[in-house]
Design a protein around this motif. Structure first.
Motif, PDB file in Angstrom:
ATOM      1  N   ARG A 434     -80.546 -26.539 -33.091  1.00 42.85           N
ATOM      2  CA  ARG A 434     -79.193 -27.046 -33.293  1.00 42.85           C
ATOM      3  C   ARG A 434     -78.646 -27.784 -32.077  1.00 42.85           C
ATOM      4  O   ARG A 434     -77.727 -28.604 -32.200  1.00 42.85           O
ATOM      5  CB  ARG A 434     -78.271 -25.886 -33.659  1.00 42.85           C
ATOM      6  CG  ARG A 434     -76.918 -26.307 -34.186  1.00 42.85           C
ATOM      7  CD  ARG A 434     -76.095 -25.091 -34.564  1.00 42.85           C
ATOM      8  NE  ARG A 434     -76.558 -24.526 -35.813  1.00 42.85           N
ATOM      9  CZ  ARG A 434     -76.169 -24.969 -37.004  1.00 42.85           C
ATOM     10  NH1 ARG A 434     -75.327 -25.983 -37.087  1.00 42.85           N
ATOM     11  NH2 ARG A 434     -76.612 -24.399 -38.097  1.00 42.85           N
ATOM     12  N   SER A 435     -79.187 -27.541 -30.912  1.00 41.18           N
ATOM     13  CA  SER A 435     -78.688 -28.202 -29.709  1.00 41.18           C
ATOM     14  C   SER A 435     -79.041 -29.688 -29.670  1.00 41.18           C
ATOM     15  O   SER A 435     -78.480 -30.443 -28.884  1.00 41.18           O
ATOM     16  CB  SER A 435     -79.255 -27.518 -28.457  1.00 41.18           C
ATOM     17  OG  SER A 435     -80.676 -27.603 -28.437  1.00 41.18           O
ATOM     18  N   ASN A 436     -79.961 -30.133 -30.534  1.00 39.55           N
ATOM     19  CA  ASN A 436     -80.360 -31.540 -30.559  1.00 39.55           C
ATOM     20  C   ASN A 436     -79.438 -32.334 -31.486  1.00 39.55           C
ATOM     21  O   ASN A 436     -79.027 -31.852 -32.542  1.00 39.55           O
ATOM     22  CB  ASN A 436     -81.814 -31.655 -31.031  1.00 39.55           C
ATOM     23  CG  ASN A 436     -82.378 -33.054 -30.841  1.00 39.55           C
ATOM     24  OD1 ASN A 436     -82.014 -33.981 -31.545  1.00 39.55           O
ATOM     25  ND2 ASN A 436     -83.279 -33.187 -29.884  1.00 39.55           N
ATOM     26  N   ASP A 437     -79.121 -33.574 -31.086  1.00 41.48           N
ATOM     27  CA  ASP A 437     -78.227 -34.418 -31.887  1.00 41.48           C
ATOM     28  C   ASP A 437     -78.784 -34.709 -33.273  1.00 41.48           C
ATOM     29  O   ASP A 437     -78.012 -35.026 -34.198  1.00 41.48           O
ATOM     30  CB  ASP A 437     -77.964 -35.741 -31.165  1.00 41.48           C
ATOM     31  CG  ASP A 437     -77.102 -35.565 -29.930  1.00 41.48           C
ATOM     32  OD1 ASP A 437     -76.406 -34.526 -29.835  1.00 41.48           O
ATOM     33  OD2 ASP A 437     -77.117 -36.447 -29.058  1.00 41.48           O
ATOM     34  N   PHE A 438     -80.093 -34.641 -33.417  1.00 40.27           N
ATOM     35  CA  PHE A 438     -80.721 -34.977 -34.699  1.00 40.27           C
ATOM     36  C   PHE A 438     -81.109 -33.725 -35.490  1.00 40.27           C
ATOM     37  O   PHE A 438     -82.015 -33.759 -36.314  1.00 40.27           O
ATOM     38  CB  PHE A 438     -81.943 -35.867 -34.475  1.00 40.27           C
ATOM     39  CG  PHE A 438     -81.600 -37.226 -33.938  1.00 40.27           C
ATOM     40  CD1 PHE A 438     -81.123 -38.215 -34.773  1.00 40.27           C
ATOM     41  CD2 PHE A 438     -81.716 -37.501 -32.589  1.00 40.27           C
ATOM     42  CE1 PHE A 438     -80.787 -39.465 -34.283  1.00 40.27           C
ATOM     43  CE2 PHE A 438     -81.394 -38.743 -32.082  1.00 40.27           C
ATOM     44  CZ  PHE A 438     -80.925 -39.729 -32.924  1.00 40.27           C
ATOM     45  N   TYR A 439     -80.394 -32.640 -35.229  1.00 38.86           N
ATOM     46  CA  TYR A 439     -80.681 -31.392 -35.940  1.00 38.86           C
ATOM     47  C   TYR A 439     -80.592 -31.555 -37.451  1.00 38.86           C
ATOM     48  O   TYR A 439     -81.438 -31.049 -38.182  1.00 38.86           O
ATOM     49  CB  TYR A 439     -79.706 -30.293 -35.477  1.00 38.86           C
ATOM     50  CG  TYR A 439     -79.689 -29.079 -36.377  1.00 38.86           C
ATOM     51  CD1 TYR A 439     -80.734 -28.174 -36.354  1.00 38.86           C
ATOM     52  CD2 TYR A 439     -78.624 -28.860 -37.261  1.00 38.86           C
ATOM     53  CE1 TYR A 439     -80.732 -27.066 -37.193  1.00 38.86           C
ATOM     54  CE2 TYR A 439     -78.613 -27.758 -38.099  1.00 38.86           C
ATOM     55  CZ  TYR A 439     -79.672 -26.863 -38.060  1.00 38.86           C
ATOM     56  OH  TYR A 439     -79.668 -25.779 -38.902  1.00 38.86           O
ATOM     57  N   PHE A 440     -79.564 -32.273 -37.931  1.00 40.97           N
ATOM     58  CA  PHE A 440     -79.408 -32.448 -39.380  1.00 40.97           C
ATOM     59  C   PHE A 440     -80.637 -33.121 -39.980  1.00 40.97           C
ATOM     60  O   PHE A 440     -81.148 -32.702 -41.025  1.00 40.97           O
ATOM     61  CB  PHE A 440     -78.163 -33.286 -39.680  1.00 40.97           C
ATOM     62  CG  PHE A 440     -78.001 -33.598 -41.150  1.00 40.97           C
ATOM     63  CD1 PHE A 440     -77.371 -32.706 -41.993  1.00 40.97           C
ATOM     64  CD2 PHE A 440     -78.495 -34.792 -41.686  1.00 40.97           C
ATOM     65  CE1 PHE A 440     -77.229 -32.991 -43.347  1.00 40.97           C
ATOM     66  CE2 PHE A 440     -78.361 -35.076 -43.025  1.00 40.97           C
ATOM     67  CZ  PHE A 440     -77.714 -34.166 -43.859  1.00 40.97           C
ATOM     68  N   LEU A 441     -81.118 -34.168 -39.314  1.00 42.95           N
ATOM     69  CA  LEU A 441     -82.269 -34.892 -39.819  1.00 42.95           C
ATOM     70  C   LEU A 441     -83.518 -34.022 -39.762  1.00 42.95           C
ATOM     71  O   LEU A 441     -84.364 -34.056 -40.669  1.00 42.95           O
ATOM     72  CB  LEU A 441     -82.473 -36.173 -39.007  1.00 42.95           C
ATOM     73  CG  LEU A 441     -83.165 -37.344 -39.690  1.00 42.95           C
ATOM     74  CD1 LEU A 441     -82.462 -37.681 -40.989  1.00 42.95           C
ATOM     75  CD2 LEU A 441     -83.209 -38.552 -38.780  1.00 42.95           C
ATOM     76  N   TRP A 442     -83.634 -33.228 -38.715  1.00 40.79           N
ATOM     77  CA  TRP A 442     -84.774 -32.302 -38.609  1.00 40.79           C
ATOM     78  C   TRP A 442     -84.720 -31.276 -39.746  1.00 40.79           C
ATOM     79  O   TRP A 442     -85.739 -30.976 -40.376  1.00 40.79           O
ATOM     80  CB  TRP A 442     -84.746 -31.590 -37.264  1.00 40.79           C
ATOM     81  CG  TRP A 442     -85.772 -30.511 -37.114  1.00 40.79           C
ATOM     82  CD1 TRP A 442     -87.081 -30.647 -36.781  1.00 40.79           C
ATOM     83  CD2 TRP A 442     -85.560 -29.097 -37.342  1.00 40.79           C
ATOM     84  NE1 TRP A 442     -87.709 -29.429 -36.778  1.00 40.79           N
ATOM     85  CE2 TRP A 442     -86.809 -28.465 -37.123  1.00 40.79           C
ATOM     86  CE3 TRP A 442     -84.465 -28.323 -37.709  1.00 40.79           C
ATOM     87  CZ2 TRP A 442     -86.967 -27.083 -37.249  1.00 40.79           C
ATOM     88  CZ3 TRP A 442     -84.632 -26.963 -37.826  1.00 40.79           C
ATOM     89  CH2 TRP A 442     -85.865 -26.350 -37.603  1.00 40.79           C
ATOM     90  N   GLN A 443     -83.534 -30.759 -39.990  1.00 38.29           N
ATOM     91  CA  GLN A 443     -83.367 -29.773 -41.051  1.00 38.29           C
ATOM     92  C   GLN A 443     -83.715 -30.386 -42.416  1.00 38.29           C
ATOM     93  O   GLN A 443     -84.381 -29.766 -43.254  1.00 38.29           O
ATOM     94  CB  GLN A 443     -81.909 -29.296 -41.062  1.00 38.29           C
ATOM     95  CG  GLN A 443     -81.574 -28.277 -42.127  1.00 38.29           C
ATOM     96  CD  GLN A 443     -81.991 -26.876 -41.767  1.00 38.29           C
ATOM     97  OE1 GLN A 443     -83.170 -26.614 -41.629  1.00 38.29           O
ATOM     98  NE2 GLN A 443     -81.030 -25.990 -41.608  1.00 38.29           N
ATOM     99  N   ALA A 444     -83.266 -31.635 -42.628  1.00 40.24           N
ATOM    100  CA  ALA A 444     -83.562 -32.311 -43.901  1.00 40.24           C
ATOM    101  C   ALA A 444     -85.055 -32.577 -44.058  1.00 40.24           C
ATOM    102  O   ALA A 444     -85.562 -32.702 -45.164  1.00 40.24           O
ATOM    103  CB  ALA A 444     -82.788 -33.620 -43.978  1.00 40.24           C
ATOM    104  N   ASN A 445     -85.752 -32.651 -42.942  1.00 46.66           N
ATOM    105  CA  ASN A 445     -87.200 -32.964 -42.958  1.00 46.66           C
ATOM    106  C   ASN A 445     -88.055 -31.727 -43.166  1.00 46.66           C
ATOM    107  O   ASN A 445     -89.272 -31.830 -43.275  1.00 46.66           O
ATOM    108  CB  ASN A 445     -87.592 -33.653 -41.634  1.00 46.66           C
ATOM    109  CG  ASN A 445     -88.893 -34.398 -41.734  1.00 46.66           C
ATOM    110  OD1 ASN A 445     -89.115 -35.143 -42.678  1.00 46.66           O
ATOM    111  ND2 ASN A 445     -89.765 -34.203 -40.761  1.00 46.66           N
ATOM    112  N   GLN A 446     -87.420 -30.539 -43.190  1.00 44.71           N
ATOM    113  CA  GLN A 446     -88.204 -29.300 -43.336  1.00 44.71           C
ATOM    114  C   GLN A 446     -88.636 -29.096 -44.779  1.00 44.71           C
ATOM    115  O   GLN A 446     -87.972 -29.520 -45.706  1.00 44.71           O
ATOM    116  CB  GLN A 446     -87.377 -28.098 -42.854  1.00 44.71           C
ATOM    117  CG  GLN A 446     -86.989 -28.194 -41.389  1.00 44.71           C
ATOM    118  CD  GLN A 446     -88.190 -28.406 -40.472  1.00 44.71           C
ATOM    119  OE1 GLN A 446     -89.079 -27.565 -40.393  1.00 44.71           O
ATOM    120  NE2 GLN A 446     -88.237 -29.546 -39.795  1.00 44.71           N
TER     121      GLN A 446
END
Length: 446
Positions: A434-446
């Motif tokens: 969550r500390s990364n600015d692209f957390y949302f995109l990472w989460q969507a990529n899971q």
């Protein structure tokens, strides 16, 4: 009653179970009344309120709205709607789409024809397809009918209209000159398809590089006189210009851009296009407005993060609602990267995803992997050490049968608690991400 309930009821009451059959067989007056009911429902429920964030509030062109221009083939329409859905769910606050029901209303009952019926059917199917995003307020219908008092008509609308007409005339001349040099128009008669015109030219203006316009009813004299000639007949440059044939290609482009410019001027939205040439024109027409390319965004996303692109729409919408703050942070970061180039070309957007966004996603993956590996190794060492010591003691006869109680009494429980705490850390990987600015995109990529 909210919009979805009201619109569903209109469709149900007027069309029953088969929209295609009902619209095909209805009278022109009934078609007009249906379009009127739908357009008025949209007008009542979709009032732009407040000042939108122009960076994330868009007015889409006709193709992204599921319209017939520049290609009326159903597969092309669906492909464009997929682009709209992906861009809207992963980037925009709101996207206004062109309103096919209002177009029939503006044209009037005397103008209802087969094309009107076809567009009404597609408009209903598109509504059903886009309903999840319409329900969430991400997709909205644009309104090109604006009611103004005389004062605001004189001070606001007339100056905008005069400027748009000036731009339209200039744009028509430029496009006509360009197409006359690079476009070929031919006339032919297809087996079972009847007479048609074939336009071939640059893909930037003519989708697929070719457009077929099938002719029905009474043919213009310039066309009917060709019936006895050797076909296909290729028109000369002089014939294309004298007969105004290029208007069949140019007029829909200008209408599209004018609708977008009107909406941008009144409601503070930015342009959303899928055609590079239209994108460049839009940017020049209104330099103050932001212009985004859905095709560039989707191609950059699908090439670098195919799992996100292939995600179910409802899953993305739910994640967006659940992780609202993370979505805003990710979206602002993407915007700043793309805004810095002042362009939304497919090459530049793909490079941004590949060179700056994808490495961040990979970095999150690596951090999570390292985090889990360290924690699990620590856990394994504690478990192996604890069970090993007990096993050796029992084998050597050094430990009594009630070893569990004794271990707990002398603090052995702290080792067990430590192991449990380490295991608990393995479940906190998203806190690390969550500390990364692209957390949302990472989460969507899971």
């Amino acid at each position: 009653m909210d919009f979805i309930d009201e619109f569903n009821e209109i469709i149900s009451l007027w069309l029953g179970g088969d929209s295609l059959e009902a619209i095909s067989n209805a009278s022109a007056d009934d078609i007009f009344e249906l379009a009127e009911k739908m357009a008025l429902s949209i007008r009542y429920h979709f009032h732009p309120d407040g000042t939108p964030n122009r960076n994330f509030s868009f007015i889409a062109n006709s193709s992204l709205s599921g319209g017939r221009h520049p290609c009326s083939y159903s597969e092309c329409r669906i492909k464009k709607l997929d682009e709209l859905v992906s861009f809207s769910s992963l980037y925009a606050d709101e996207v206004y789409i062109q309103n096919p029901f209002e177009e029939v209303l503006i044209a009037g009952p005397e103008s209802v024809n087969e094309i009107s019926r076809q567009e009404l059917i597609y408009g209903i199917y598109n509504y059903i397809y886009l309903k999840p995003l319409i329900e969430k307020g991400i997709i909205k219908y644009a309104q090109n009918m604006v009611a103004l008092c005389q004062k605001h008509s004189d001070t606001l609308a007339n100056p905008i209209s005069a400027e748009i007409i000036r731009k339209e005339n200039q744009l028509y001349s430029l496009l006509e000159d360009q197409l006359a040099e690079r476009c070929t128009i031919s006339f032919d008669i297809g087996k079972g398809a009847g007479p048609f015109l074939k336009f071939e030219g640059p893909k930037g203006i003519i989708d697929h590089g070719v457009i077929y316009l099938h002719l029905s009813g009474e043919l213009p004299e310039a066309i009917s006189r060709l019936m006895d000639k050797n076909l296909p007949y290729i028109f000369s440059r002089a014939e294309m210009l004298s007969e105004g044939m290029l208007s069949l290609i140019i007029d829909p482009i200008i209408k599209d851009l004018s609708n977008q410019e009107w909406h941008s001027a009144f409601y503070g939205t930015s342009y959303l296009c899928d055609n590079p040439t239209q994108m460049k024109i839009a940017a020049k027409l209104n330099s103050e407005s932001y212009a985004a390319s859905s095709s560039a965004f989707n191609k950059g996303m699908s090439h670098c993060l195919p799992l996100v692109y292939a995600k179910d729409l409802s899953a993305i919408v739910k994640l967006r609602e659940k992780e609202g703050e993370a979505f805003s942070v990710y979206r602002d970061k993407v915007h700043s990267l793309l805004k810095s180039t002042n362009r939304w070309s497919e090459v530049e957007v793909a490079e941004a995803f590949r060179d700056q966004i994808l490495p961040e996603i990979n970095l999150i993956d690596k951090k999570i992997k390292d985090w889990k590996l360290k924690t699990r190794e620590s856990l394994k060492e504690k478990v192996i050490f604890g069970t090993g010591a007990v096993s050796i003691g029992l084998y050597a006869g050094m430990l009594p049968p009630n070893i569990g109680q004794l271990v707990a009494a002398i603090g052995g429980g702290s080792a067990i608690a430590g192991a449990v705490m380490d295991y608990n850390k393995t479940l906190k990987d998203r806190i690390e991400a969550r500390s990364n600015d692209f957390y949302f995109l990472w989460q969507a990529n899971q």
